[in-house]
Design a protein around this motif. Structure first.
Motif, PDB file in Angstrom:
ATOM      1  N   VAL A  33     -22.877 -12.305   0.924  1.00 24.44           N
ATOM      2  CA  VAL A  33     -23.889 -11.719   1.570  1.00 24.44           C
ATOM      3  C   VAL A  33     -25.275 -12.061   1.535  1.00 24.44           C
ATOM      4  O   VAL A  33     -25.810 -13.341   0.485  1.00 24.44           O
ATOM      5  CB  VAL A  33     -24.118 -10.501   0.265  1.00 24.44           C
ATOM      6  N   HIS A  34     -26.202 -11.577   2.933  1.00 24.54           N
ATOM      7  CA  HIS A  34     -27.131 -11.813   3.319  1.00 24.54           C
ATOM      8  C   HIS A  34     -28.036 -10.467   2.296  1.00 24.54           C
ATOM      9  O   HIS A  34     -27.661  -9.433   1.579  1.00 24.54           O
ATOM     10  CB  HIS A  34     -27.278 -12.128   4.827  1.00 24.54           C
ATOM     11  N   GLU A  45     -27.499  -6.845   3.281  1.00 22.63           N
ATOM     12  CA  GLU A  45     -26.175  -6.755   2.945  1.00 22.63           C
ATOM     13  C   GLU A  45     -25.875  -6.787   1.268  1.00 22.63           C
ATOM     14  O   GLU A  45     -25.099  -6.481   0.782  1.00 22.63           O
ATOM     15  CB  GLU A  45     -25.621  -7.441   3.559  1.00 22.63           C
ATOM     16  N   ALA A  46     -26.999  -7.070   1.084  1.00 27.38           N
ATOM     17  CA  ALA A  46     -27.139  -7.770  -0.748  1.00 27.38           C
ATOM     18  C   ALA A  46     -26.801  -6.086  -1.243  1.00 27.38           C
ATOM     19  O   ALA A  46     -28.074  -5.330  -1.844  1.00 27.38           O
ATOM     20  CB  ALA A  46     -27.620  -8.444  -1.583  1.00 27.38           C
ATOM     21  N   SER A  47     -26.212  -5.346  -1.997  1.00 28.90           N
ATOM     22  CA  SER A  47     -26.546  -4.468  -2.888  1.00 28.90           C
ATOM     23  C   SER A  47     -27.238  -4.680  -4.399  1.00 28.90           C
ATOM     24  O   SER A  47     -27.233  -5.112  -4.731  1.00 28.90           O
ATOM     25  CB  SER A  47     -24.895  -3.662  -3.472  1.00 28.90           C
ATOM     26  N   ASP A  60     -24.810  -6.779  -6.276  1.00 29.11           N
ATOM     27  CA  ASP A  60     -24.685  -7.963  -6.054  1.00 29.11           C
ATOM     28  C   ASP A  60     -26.395  -9.140  -6.368  1.00 29.11           C
ATOM     29  O   ASP A  60     -25.466  -9.684  -7.795  1.00 29.11           O
ATOM     30  CB  ASP A  60     -25.136  -8.592  -4.362  1.00 29.11           C
ATOM     31  N   LEU A  61     -27.673  -8.004  -6.442  1.00 32.17           N
ATOM     32  CA  LEU A  61     -28.367  -9.375  -7.021  1.00 32.17           C
ATOM     33  C   LEU A  61     -28.589  -9.180  -8.184  1.00 32.17           C
ATOM     34  O   LEU A  61     -29.173 -10.245  -9.156  1.00 32.17           O
ATOM     35  CB  LEU A  61     -29.759  -8.228  -6.364  1.00 32.17           C
ATOM     36  N   ALA A  84     -34.564 -10.285  -1.093  1.00 33.44           N
ATOM     37  CA  ALA A  84     -34.041  -9.359  -0.062  1.00 33.44           C
ATOM     38  C   ALA A  84     -34.971  -9.014   1.163  1.00 33.44           C
ATOM     39  O   ALA A  84     -34.029  -8.065   1.827  1.00 33.44           O
ATOM     40  CB  ALA A  84     -32.606  -9.123  -1.256  1.00 33.44           C
ATOM     41  N   VAL A 142     -26.341 -15.241  -0.956  1.00 30.82           N
ATOM     42  CA  VAL A 142     -25.549 -14.482  -1.675  1.00 30.82           C
ATOM     43  C   VAL A 142     -24.075 -15.419  -1.056  1.00 30.82           C
ATOM     44  O   VAL A 142     -23.497 -14.600  -0.604  1.00 30.82           O
ATOM     45  CB  VAL A 142     -26.169 -13.732  -2.944  1.00 30.82           C
ATOM     46  N   LEU A 199     -20.592 -14.930  -3.461  1.00 32.47           N
ATOM     47  CA  LEU A 199     -20.484 -13.998  -5.141  1.00 32.47           C
ATOM     48  C   LEU A 199     -18.489 -15.297  -4.835  1.00 32.47           C
ATOM     49  O   LEU A 199     -17.771 -14.263  -4.117  1.00 32.47           O
ATOM     50  CB  LEU A 199     -20.625 -13.089  -5.000  1.00 32.47           C
TER      51      LEU A 199
END
Length: 376
Positions: free
Chosen positions: A209-210, A213-215, A218-219, A248, A257, A259
């Motif tokens: 995810v960029h 795009e990261a939730s 996610d972060l 982000a 990122v 994952l």
């Protein structure tokens, strides 16, 4: 036009547009967003030894050159190791700290340090650094991980240091991971395939995810992996979750990122930054240890990403001779140093010459162990 030098204790005081007009935007670490984010979100503190003193050169009301600068009271987070210099300076009867550092905090990444469009402005920045060192009573000034193209700007008397990192380069024009492996000898090609197979057989998949795009989850998950790694090594983490959120938000396509997931849950992650042609690996962490997981998350997924995205380079971080077997070849990195005391500078100059000869010999020895059948 008359020039003036100004120091800023906060990058927020310098207009972002003016700062970013001084570089070509290809290296994310010298952007106003990255550097100001470190200050705004609790990553740099005076009690940690980081006091921003950004050096700027003005012609009238126009910013024509700048250098990210910090007054340091220790050598933490620099990755050009001068602890022996500090001890020797103290035995010499002088205080090594505070000193001036031109660099990107916590980032052993080569990139422009003298942000200027003209060589004369770069030289003016360096003259201002040495003047500041003398007038402020500092022991020294240091420019870490500058580009090879900035070398001509340094005046005589700035000591030169050399070190080695391990970088992946796609000068051969590979377009797939199999093509990359095909350039290797049988032993290394087989080992990499075996490492990747172990991870796949464990049921691990990857989601990339960029920043945009990261939730939030996610972060936070990636940040948790980062904290865990520092805890395992007994070190204090410098970055904050707010800084990751800042990247982000403000650098959405630069933050990448990786994952690793197993049975629908994230078990490991690697945080990278993306430049115009290069991917930069920065941090990683894992909730469990699986054979090959570190290599897959930190190296092979990044190489795969570069091949898909057309990036020509991948710098996975400092140190790690084991990277050679995985396609990362020894590459020189540079730093320059101004020592205010002439006698001490002369002694260190001899030391730097000997160190450089040793580093070149070491790099030549490492180069003899390339995993490639012929130069890539």
């Amino acid at each position: 036009m008359q020039q003036s030098v100004r120091l800023f204790e906060s990058l927020c005081s310098v207009p972002a547009q003016a700062w970013d007009a001084l570089h070509d935007g290809r290296n994310p670490f010298v952007t106003h967003a990255f550097l100001s984010g470190l200050e705004e979100h609790g990553c740099l503190r005076d009690d940690w030894g980081w006091s921003p003193q950004h050096l700027t050169l003005w012609e009238g009301g126009e910013l024509v050159a700048a250098a990210p600068g910090y007054v340091k009271t220790n050598s933490h987070g620099e990755f050009v190791f001068d602890h022996a210099w500090a001890r020797a300076y103290e035995r010499y009867g002088r205080a090594y700290f505070p000193k001036f550092l031109c660099a990107v905090p916590y980032s052993p990444v080569t990139g422009p340090r003298l942000l200027a469009r003209r060589m004369e402005h770069s030289r003016a920045l360096l003259n201002a650094m040495s003047d500041l060192t003398r007038t402020a009573g500092l022991s020294s000034a240091h420019v870490n991980f500058h580009t090879e193209g900035e070398e001509p700007a340094f005046p005589a008397g700035w000591l030169r240091r050399l070190d080695v990192q391990y970088h992946w380069r796609n000068d051969a024009g590979w377009t797939t991971f199999e093509e990359f492996l095909g350039a290797m000898d049988h032993k290394h090609r087989k080992n990499i395939r075996q490492e990747r197979t172990k991870v796949a057989r464990a049921g691990v998949t990857f989601r990339i995810v960029h920043g945009d795009e990261a939730s939030e989850d996610d972060l936070a998950t990636m940040f948790g992996f980062y904290l865990q790694t520092f805890a395992e090594y007994g070190n204090s983490p410098a970055l904050t979750l707010e800084f990751i959120r800042h990247l982000a938000r403000e650098m959405p396509r630069s933050l990448v990122v990786f994952l690793a997931e197993q049975d629908g849950a994230a078990i490991a992650g690697a945080l990278c930054l993306r430049g115009a042609e290069t991917l930069y690996g920065r941090y990683w962490g894992a909730a469990m240890q699986l054979p090959g997981l570190h290599f897959e998350a930190c190296y092979y997924q990044g190489i795969d990403y570069c091949l898909r995205e057309g990036l020509r380079g991948f710098e996975p971080g400092a140190q790690g001779q084991h990277k050679i077997a995985r396609g990362f070849l020894p590459t020189f990195v540079r730093s320059r140093h101004f020592i205010a005391d002439p006698a001490f500078a002369e002694a260190l100059g001899r030391w730097c010459t000997e160190e450089a000869e040793s580093v070149r010999g070491y790099a030549a020895m490492l180069g003899a162990h390339s995993p490639f059948r012929s130069p890539p």
